[in-house]
Design a protein around this motif. Structure first.
Motif, PDB file in Angstrom:
ATOM      1  N   GLU A  45       0.859  -1.186   0.000  1.00  0.00           N
ATOM      2  CA  GLU A  45       0.000   0.000   0.000  1.00  0.00           C
ATOM      3  C   GLU A  45       0.893   1.233   0.000  1.00  0.00           C
ATOM      4  O   GLU A  45       1.765   1.365   0.854  1.00  0.00           O
ATOM      5  N   LEU A  46       0.695   2.127  -0.955  1.00  0.00           N
ATOM      6  CA  LEU A  46       1.525   3.325  -1.045  1.00  0.00           C
ATOM      7  C   LEU A  46       1.234   4.266   0.118  1.00  0.00           C
ATOM      8  O   LEU A  46       0.097   4.681   0.333  1.00  0.00           O
ATOM      9  N   LEU A  47       2.288   4.605   0.865  1.00  0.00           N
ATOM     10  CA  LEU A  47       2.161   5.521   2.010  1.00  0.00           C
ATOM     11  C   LEU A  47       2.604   6.930   1.655  1.00  0.00           C
ATOM     12  O   LEU A  47       1.923   7.901   1.955  1.00  0.00           O
ATOM     13  N   MET A  48       3.791   7.019   1.100  1.00  0.00           N
ATOM     14  CA  MET A  48       4.388   8.316   0.837  1.00  0.00           C
ATOM     15  C   MET A  48       5.094   8.289  -0.513  1.00  0.00           C
ATOM     16  O   MET A  48       5.689   7.273  -0.892  1.00  0.00           O
ATOM     17  N   TYR A  49       5.052   9.434  -1.188  1.00  0.00           N
ATOM     18  CA  TYR A  49       5.668   9.547  -2.505  1.00  0.00           C
ATOM     19  C   TYR A  49       6.332  10.918  -2.582  1.00  0.00           C
ATOM     20  O   TYR A  49       5.677  11.926  -2.382  1.00  0.00           O
TER      21      TYR A  49
END
Lengths: 115, 114
Positions: A45-49
């Motif tokens: 799951e993408l948290l930070m970009y």
């Protein structure tokens, strides 16, 4: 040497602690930096970009990128038992480069937050 | 983000057989990728699924072993051919709406080869 190095842990902290997760990398073409959270038997799951150097904050999560040191960090404030998961750093390069669009992952750090 | 589904969610297969994994996205996306996550390991990119053309494979992965199709902007398949126990892994598809690399992952397909 791997392109992305991440301490696999495991890391165990008490609830409410500040957690620091880190990755180092060797490919100077990397410009995009991501942190993913993966619960057991689930997809990441993408948290930070983030793009290039600097800080980005989202709620209890702060991502830092230091391109001069080739070092990225994820901080979790007021950690909760629900934060217990594997955290993966990932990175890729600029458009037109050979690493563009391709995520290179660290090994993942297993985090346990105990009540 | 995007809603991504994969079928099957898990399977147990015999050595020498093939399995096709499907990845469906709820809206059109520019890029689709296939990754492998071996037990206790991180994710490794297998290939980029290109719409209307042949997939682009990473070093160590070949089309004969992992044929990929992408007939449109919301669907892709990955086939694991002539399987051996070493192919036991989680296979994940990911998608990106734009060229700026935010990738979102499906739930994965857990494959066991006996």
């Amino acid at each position: 040497q791997k392109e992305v190095e991440q301490d696999p842990g495991p890391l165990s902290v008490p609830e409410g602690a500040i957690v620091s997760l880190n990755c180092t990398y060797s490919n100077s073409a990397f410009q995009y930096f991501m942190w993913y959270r993966q619960y057991s038997r689930k997809g990441p799951e993408l948290l930070m970009y983030t793009y290039s150097s600097g800080n980005k904050e989202d709620g209890r999560f702060t991502a830092q990128v230091d391109k001069s040191s080739k070092y990225i960090s994820l901080f979790i404030r007021d950690s909760q038992p629900s934060d217990s998961a594997t955290y993966l750093c990932a990175m890729s390069g600029l458009a037109g480069g050979t690493s563009y669009g391709k995520l290179t992952f660290g090994q993942g750090t297993i985090l346990t937050v105990h009540p | 983000s995007a809603v991504i589904s994969q079928k099957p969610s898990r399977d147990i297969c015999q050595r020498g057989t093939s399995l096709t994994i499907q990845c469906q996205v709820d809206s059109q996306v520019t890029m689709m990728f296939w990754y492998r996550q071996q037990p206790g390991q991180s994710l490794t990119l297998i290939a980029t699924a290109n719409q209307g053309s042949e997939a682009t494979y990473e070093s160590g992965f070949v089309i004969d072993k992992f044929p990929i199709s992408r007939p449109n902007l919301t669907f892709s398949t990955l086939t694991v051919s002539n399987m051996s126990p070493e192919d036991s892994s989680i296979y994940l598809c990911s998608v990106a709406r734009t060229a700026y690399n935010e990738q979102f992952f499906g739930p994965g397909t857990r494959l066991t080869v006996l």
